[in-house]
Scaffold this active site. Structure first.
Site, PDB file in Angstrom:
ATOM      1  CG  HIS A 289       0.069  -1.462  -2.401  1.00 20.88           C
ATOM      2  ND1 HIS A 289       0.620  -2.262  -3.371  1.00 20.88           N
ATOM      3  CD2 HIS A 289      -1.224  -1.860  -2.287  1.00 20.88           C
ATOM      4  CE1 HIS A 289      -0.290  -3.105  -3.817  1.00 20.88           C
ATOM      5  NE2 HIS A 289      -1.423  -2.868  -3.173  1.00 20.88           N
TER       6      HIS A 289
ATOM      7  CD  GLU B 112       5.438  -1.440  -1.001  1.00 22.83           C
ATOM      8  OE1 GLU B 112       5.833  -2.563  -1.381  1.00 22.83           O
ATOM      9  OE2 GLU B 112       4.245  -1.207  -0.705  1.00 22.83           O
TER      10      GLU B 112
ATOM     11  CB  CYS C 162       2.839  -5.015  -6.157  1.00 20.12           C
ATOM     12  SG  CYS C 162       2.277  -3.303  -6.211  1.00 20.12           S
TER      13      CYS C 162
ATOM     14  CB  CYS D 184       4.929  -0.568  -4.952  1.00 17.43           C
ATOM     15  SG  CYS D 184       3.365  -0.375  -4.072  1.00 17.43           S
TER      16      CYS D 184
END
Length: 136
Positions: free
Chosen positions: A68, A70, A96, A99
């Site tokens: 992801h 992040e 999410c 993260c």
């Protein structure tokens, strides 16, 4: 936020292009976008298991081959020895739960997002950690 949108254009995800930047003392420290781990084939080449299985957004993140945005921004900081403790995260989407846990442990103090994401547990955990999340 405009910088996060620009970073998101590098995404190789078939489902959602996400960009993230971490800022501290008004300086951009790191950037990240969602895509396969370095040196591995991208989702655009291999296909997406989550698409094939019709997994709803916000569920079964372990099936995703992408890192992801992040996560990549946090990893980039670690890779280059940059402290992001006390930093601010700007992201095109709400983090999410996976993260969110990394953001909390990395010491991020505030999050600015452009779009919401269907992950109530993430929102709750970020709030419990005392991190302000602002949707622009």
């Amino acid at each position: 936020m405009e910088i996060t949108r620009l970073v998101a254009k590098r995404s190789t995800c078939m489902r959602r292009a996400v960009g993230a930047i971490i800022v501290k003392n008004k300086q951009v420290l790191t950037t990240g976008y969602n895509g396969a781990p370095a040196g591995l084939p991208h989702c655009l080449e291999t296909g997406c298991l989550r698409v094939e299985l019709k997994v709803p957004s916000g569920e079964r993140h372990e099936l995703c081959r992408a890192v992801h945005a992040e996560q990549n921004a946090i990893i980039q900081a670690a890779h280059h020895g940059i402290s992001i403790d006390g930093g601010v995260l700007y992201c095109t989407n709400q983090p999410c739960i996976i993260c969110a846990k990394m953001i909390i442990n990395a010491g991020i103090k505030k999050i600015f997002i452009e779009s919401a994401y269907p992950d109530e547990m993430s929102e709750e955990m970020i709030m419990q950690a005392g991190i302000e999340m602002v949707q622009l």
